[in-house]
Design a protein around this motif. Structure first.
Motif, PDB file in Angstrom:
ATOM      1  N   GLY A   1     -46.072   1.538   3.986  1.00 26.03           N
ATOM      2  CA  GLY A   1     -45.922   2.620   4.735  1.00 26.03           C
ATOM      3  C   GLY A   1     -47.051   2.944   5.778  1.00 26.03           C
ATOM      4  O   GLY A   1     -47.106   3.940   6.602  1.00 26.03           O
ATOM      5  N   GLU A   2     -48.247   1.948   6.070  1.00 23.65           N
ATOM      6  CA  GLU A   2     -49.115   2.204   6.734  1.00 23.65           C
ATOM      7  C   GLU A   2     -48.796   1.766   8.095  1.00 23.65           C
ATOM      8  O   GLU A   2     -48.223   0.872   8.320  1.00 23.65           O
ATOM      9  CB  GLU A   2     -50.488   1.348   6.321  1.00 23.65           C
ATOM     10  CG  GLU A   2     -50.869   1.677   4.898  1.00 23.65           C
ATOM     11  CD  GLU A   2     -52.018   0.973   4.541  1.00 23.65           C
ATOM     12  OE1 GLU A   2     -52.722   0.234   5.315  1.00 23.65           O
ATOM     13  OE2 GLU A   2     -52.290   1.136   3.410  1.00 23.65           O
ATOM     14  N   GLY A   3     -49.706   2.418   9.183  1.00 24.28           N
ATOM     15  CA  GLY A   3     -49.153   2.079  10.601  1.00 24.28           C
ATOM     16  C   GLY A   3     -50.179   1.061  10.948  1.00 24.28           C
ATOM     17  O   GLY A   3     -51.197   0.944  10.146  1.00 24.28           O
ATOM     18  N   PRO A   4     -49.971   0.335  12.064  1.00 18.86           N
ATOM     19  CA  PRO A   4     -50.763  -0.836  12.322  1.00 18.86           C
ATOM     20  C   PRO A   4     -52.437  -0.361  12.772  1.00 18.86           C
ATOM     21  O   PRO A   4     -52.423   0.965  13.393  1.00 18.86           O
ATOM     22  CB  PRO A   4     -50.261  -1.527  13.531  1.00 18.86           C
ATOM     23  CG  PRO A   4     -49.208  -0.599  13.928  1.00 18.86           C
ATOM     24  CD  PRO A   4     -48.964   0.291  13.017  1.00 18.86           C
ATOM     25  N   PRO A   5     -53.497  -0.999  12.387  1.00 19.97           N
ATOM     26  CA  PRO A   5     -54.728  -0.519  12.753  1.00 19.97           C
ATOM     27  C   PRO A   5     -54.798  -0.474  14.367  1.00 19.97           C
ATOM     28  O   PRO A   5     -54.370  -1.253  15.112  1.00 19.97           O
ATOM     29  CB  PRO A   5     -55.776  -1.463  12.246  1.00 19.97           C
ATOM     30  CG  PRO A   5     -54.727  -2.589  11.951  1.00 19.97           C
ATOM     31  CD  PRO A   5     -53.529  -2.058  11.692  1.00 19.97           C
ATOM     32  N   ASP A   6     -55.860   0.348  14.903  1.00 19.94           N
ATOM     33  CA  ASP A   6     -55.978   0.516  16.111  1.00 19.94           C
ATOM     34  C   ASP A   6     -56.514  -0.987  16.841  1.00 19.94           C
ATOM     35  O   ASP A   6     -56.045  -1.074  17.909  1.00 19.94           O
ATOM     36  CB  ASP A   6     -57.044   1.549  16.377  1.00 19.94           C
ATOM     37  CG  ASP A   6     -56.419   3.013  16.325  1.00 19.94           C
ATOM     38  OD1 ASP A   6     -55.336   3.213  16.232  1.00 19.94           O
ATOM     39  OD2 ASP A   6     -57.118   4.009  15.989  1.00 19.94           O
ATOM     40  N   TRP A   7     -57.405  -1.765  15.985  1.00 17.42           N
ATOM     41  CA  TRP A   7     -57.728  -2.685  16.493  1.00 17.42           C
ATOM     42  C   TRP A   7     -56.879  -3.734  16.780  1.00 17.42           C
ATOM     43  O   TRP A   7     -57.088  -4.706  17.702  1.00 17.42           O
ATOM     44  CB  TRP A   7     -58.813  -3.218  15.827  1.00 17.42           C
ATOM     45  CG  TRP A   7     -58.832  -3.883  14.378  1.00 17.42           C
ATOM     46  CD1 TRP A   7     -58.441  -3.107  13.004  1.00 17.42           C
ATOM     47  CD2 TRP A   7     -57.960  -5.106  13.798  1.00 17.42           C
ATOM     48  NE1 TRP A   7     -58.174  -3.858  11.873  1.00 17.42           N
ATOM     49  CE2 TRP A   7     -57.596  -5.044  12.442  1.00 17.42           C
ATOM     50  CE3 TRP A   7     -57.801  -6.198  14.484  1.00 17.42           C
ATOM     51  CZ2 TRP A   7     -57.215  -6.213  11.888  1.00 17.42           C
ATOM     52  CZ3 TRP A   7     -57.290  -7.425  13.863  1.00 17.42           C
ATOM     53  CH2 TRP A   7     -56.944  -7.255  12.583  1.00 17.42           C
ATOM     54  N   LEU A   8     -55.690  -3.807  15.984  1.00 13.45           N
ATOM     55  CA  LEU A   8     -54.491  -4.556  16.278  1.00 13.45           C
ATOM     56  C   LEU A   8     -53.916  -4.521  17.748  1.00 13.45           C
ATOM     57  O   LEU A   8     -53.545  -5.257  18.347  1.00 13.45           O
ATOM     58  CB  LEU A   8     -53.688  -4.776  15.137  1.00 13.45           C
ATOM     59  CG  LEU A   8     -53.776  -5.949  14.206  1.00 13.45           C
ATOM     60  CD1 LEU A   8     -52.613  -5.634  13.004  1.00 13.45           C
ATOM     61  CD2 LEU A   8     -53.796  -7.395  14.587  1.00 13.45           C
ATOM     62  N   ILE A   9     -53.768  -3.137  17.660  1.00 15.68           N
ATOM     63  CA  ILE A   9     -53.104  -2.453  19.117  1.00 15.68           C
ATOM     64  C   ILE A   9     -53.896  -2.911  20.367  1.00 15.68           C
ATOM     65  O   ILE A   9     -53.371  -3.178  21.460  1.00 15.68           O
ATOM     66  CB  ILE A   9     -52.616  -1.074  18.926  1.00 15.68           C
ATOM     67  CG1 ILE A   9     -51.785  -0.796  17.739  1.00 15.68           C
ATOM     68  CG2 ILE A   9     -52.014  -0.524  20.105  1.00 15.68           C
ATOM     69  CD1 ILE A   9     -51.318   0.694  17.543  1.00 15.68           C
TER      70      ILE A   9
END
Length: 266
Positions: A42-50
């Motif tokens: 249920g975790e959102g993708p980390p900012d560094w991936l985005i």
């Protein structure tokens, strides 16, 4: 536009896409790893991936679309109509840039490294047409990567030689010594950046990489704004010499006036 000119543009676009390829496919692997291990928690993708999407995926999608359109233009101009039909069968008559940027495979027989399948397929299609050139072009690509590492470490090079630059000339002279030891053609380069009013002289020219480098020096925020404004003049000035098609502006500042985020935005 003549086929030879289109062919030259295809080579340029393919080289630019290759520069992004290794980082792009590693990024896609990182997305796949996160998707397999973290999404179920249920975790959102980390900012560094985005953030990497903006840095790698979007530029590659733009290059892939340009490669597709330029290949169509080249095959049509060369009157290779049967080959063009085969090209459409491979990639479709409506290009999917997202698919081109996201699909990869792994070279299990040789390197064990992932690769972008769009570039691999396009390379195979273009191979009989003498578009991409010989192995020298790939050596050149490696050279460009070395060049970018050196330029990115300008501050470190200057620090290690104990220099305290007070001008653009102080900065580029320190780095030029390093580049001349790696790229012999940088020692006595020639260019044809002539304009009616003046001759434009990049600080560093590397003919074997078709690359020109311009350094900018700023000791305060006002000077940084001014030298960024000079880039538009450089863009207009560095034309007319087809031996150079890759240009770098390297900024050396005495303090981090803005931070990287604002600097990139500007």
């Amino acid at each position: 536009m003549k086929p030879d000119a289109i062919k030259a543009e295809l080579r340029r676009l393919f080289t630019e896409a290759q520069k992004l390829e290794s980082d792009l496919v590693r990024h896609q692997v990182e997305w796949a790893t996160w998707d397999a291990t973290k999404r179920r928690d249920g975790e959102g993708p980390p900012d560094w991936l985005i953030d990497k999407d903006d840095e790698l995926v979007k530029p590659f999608e733009h290059l892939a679309t340009s490669l597709y359109l330029t290949t169509v233009c080249f095959l049509d101009a060369a009157q290779l109509h049967a080959y063009l039909r085969q090209f459409y069968q491979t990639f479709g008559s409506k290009f999917d840039a997202g698919k081109a940027a996201s699909e990869y495979d792994v070279d299990i027989y040789w390197s064990g490294e992932p690769f972008n399948t769009f570039l691999a397929t396009l390379r195979q299609i273009l191979a009989p047409l003498d578009v991409l050139g010989d192995a020298d072009r790939y050596l050149k690509l490696s050279g460009v990567q070395y060049l970018e590492v050196i330029l990115g470490n300008t501050a470190s090079i200057i620090h290690k030689i104990g220099a305290t630059p007070a001008s653009e000339a102080d900065v580029y002279k320190a780095v030029r010594h390093v580049l001349e030891n790696i790229f012999p053609s940088a020692i006595t380069p020639q260019s044809k950046f002539f304009k009616k009013a003046q001759e434009y002289r990049p600080d560093i020219l590397i003919p074997e990489l078709s690359s020109a480098v311009e350094y900018k020096y700023a000791r305060d925020e006002a000077k940084l704004k001014a030298v960024i404004g000079q880039i538009s003049d450089d863009v207009k000035g560095y034309t007319g010499d087809h031996d150079y098609n890759l240009f770098y502006a390297v900024f050396y500042v005495t303090n981090d006036f803005w931070g990287q985020a604002k600097f990139k935005q500007v």
